[in-house]
Design a protein around this motif. Structure first.
Motif, PDB file in Angstrom:
ATOM      1  N   VAL A 216      -3.545  -1.053  -6.026  1.00  0.00           N
ATOM      2  CA  VAL A 216      -4.199  -1.049  -4.528  1.00  0.00           C
ATOM      3  C   VAL A 216      -3.086  -0.921  -3.449  1.00  0.00           C
ATOM      4  O   VAL A 216      -3.518  -0.667  -2.279  1.00  0.00           O
ATOM      5  CB  VAL A 216      -4.531  -2.541  -4.053  1.00  0.00           C
ATOM      6  N   MET A 217      -1.813  -0.371  -4.080  1.00  0.00           N
ATOM      7  CA  MET A 217      -0.789  -0.022  -3.183  1.00  0.00           C
ATOM      8  C   MET A 217      -0.319   1.125  -3.086  1.00  0.00           C
ATOM      9  O   MET A 217      -0.562   2.023  -4.052  1.00  0.00           O
ATOM     10  CB  MET A 217       0.505  -1.081  -3.382  1.00  0.00           C
TER      11      MET A 217
ATOM     12  N   ALA B 170      -6.699  -6.745  -2.116  1.00  0.00           N
ATOM     13  CA  ALA B 170      -6.055  -7.062  -3.261  1.00  0.00           C
ATOM     14  C   ALA B 170      -6.453  -8.499  -4.005  1.00  0.00           C
ATOM     15  O   ALA B 170      -6.369  -9.342  -3.250  1.00  0.00           O
ATOM     16  CB  ALA B 170      -4.547  -7.218  -3.326  1.00  0.00           C
TER      17      ALA B 170
ATOM     18  N   GLU C  13       2.349  -7.114   2.701  1.00  0.00           N
ATOM     19  CA  GLU C  13       2.408  -5.952   1.926  1.00  0.00           C
ATOM     20  C   GLU C  13       1.100  -4.871   2.224  1.00  0.00           C
ATOM     21  O   GLU C  13       0.007  -5.544   2.634  1.00  0.00           O
ATOM     22  CB  GLU C  13       2.147  -6.182   0.393  1.00  0.00           C
TER      23      GLU C  13
ATOM     24  N   THR D 113      -1.617  -2.340   1.665  1.00  0.00           N
ATOM     25  CA  THR D 113      -2.524  -1.709   0.511  1.00  0.00           C
ATOM     26  C   THR D 113      -3.570  -1.112   1.040  1.00  0.00           C
ATOM     27  O   THR D 113      -3.816  -1.044   2.315  1.00  0.00           O
ATOM     28  CB  THR D 113      -3.195  -3.112   0.012  1.00  0.00           C
TER      29      THR D 113
END
Length: 230
Positions: free
Chosen positions: A59-60, A32, A26, A28
């Motif tokens: 955080v994204m 995270a 993911e 970010t």
């Protein structure tokens, strides 16, 4: 059921310590941190993970966020299974806290149903309640309830309110003394080692000769391999 209130309360307040971590791929804006929760066994993941979602979305980038879903060691976790069932099926032999991976992309269409709102969970939950009452009481109890009773049952589960839930649920779990009991026992037996999701069939609480059936009788009938010959 009133005599069993302490047992019912202990079951209700069963918790699983859980660590949520964001999937490594993911995107970010900063690191995270894991997020920890005590998950109620009798609830559903998508009812109790709003804090998890908010924690990781901070955080994204918003353009990288879509439908949230969870997996454990490569297995997507079905939101319509109770949390305790998911843990028992997939992680009962692992050390606590239970480590769940959080995803915001690449939703596994073949493995999971979409859940766009809590209305979807409520509809699934009430469908299960109605199915059970059809087996136990020919749907008489659930049909005699008012809409506000159905809503109280649901809100008790959603908000983790034991008294609110059981004030209504006790009506579904009791039967008049003049009756011989439920027509059938609603049950499902889940197995982690089979492609069949669960075993479910009609099973009466009383044998034709009048003796009460036990849990052992049920297992011998529907899942004999689970019971030793002795």
């Amino acid at each position: 059921m009133t005599d069993d209130k302490d047992v019912l309360r202990d079951v209700w307040f069963g918790r699983i310590p859980t660590c949520f971590t964001l999937y490594q791929d993911e995107i970010t804006e900063r690191e995270a941190e894991p997020y920890y929760l005590l998950l109620p066994r009798i609830s559903y993941l998508t009812l109790v993970t709003d804090k998890v979602k908010k924690h990781f979305q901070k955080v994204m980038r918003q353009e990288e966020v879509s439908e949230i879903w969870f997996e454990y060691e490569g297995t997507p976790l079905k939101w319509h299974y109770p949390i305790g069932l998911l843990f028992d099926l997939h992680a009962s032999n692992t050390a606590l806290p239970w480590s769940i991976t959080v995803h915001f992309k690449n939703f596994p269409e073949k493995d999971l149903l979409h859940c766009h709102s809590k209305d979807v969970i409520e509809a699934h939950f009430m469908a299960c309640i109605k199915e059970a009452d059809a087996l136990k009481h020919k749907s008489q109890v659930i049909n005699e309830m008012q809409k506000k009773d159905h809503k109280q049952l649901w809100m008790g589960l959603q908000n983790d309110k034991f008294e609110q839930f059981w004030a209504i649920n006790r009506k579904l779990m009791e039967y008049p003394p003049e009756d011989s009991g439920f027509r059938y026992i609603p049950f499902r037996i889940y197995q982690a080692t089979t492609e069949r999701p669960f075993i479910q069939k009609l099973f009466r609480p009383v044998a034709s000769g009048g003796q009460l059936h036990t849990l052992g009788d049920l297992l011998k009938d529907v899942c004999p391999s689970a019971v030793s010959p002795e």
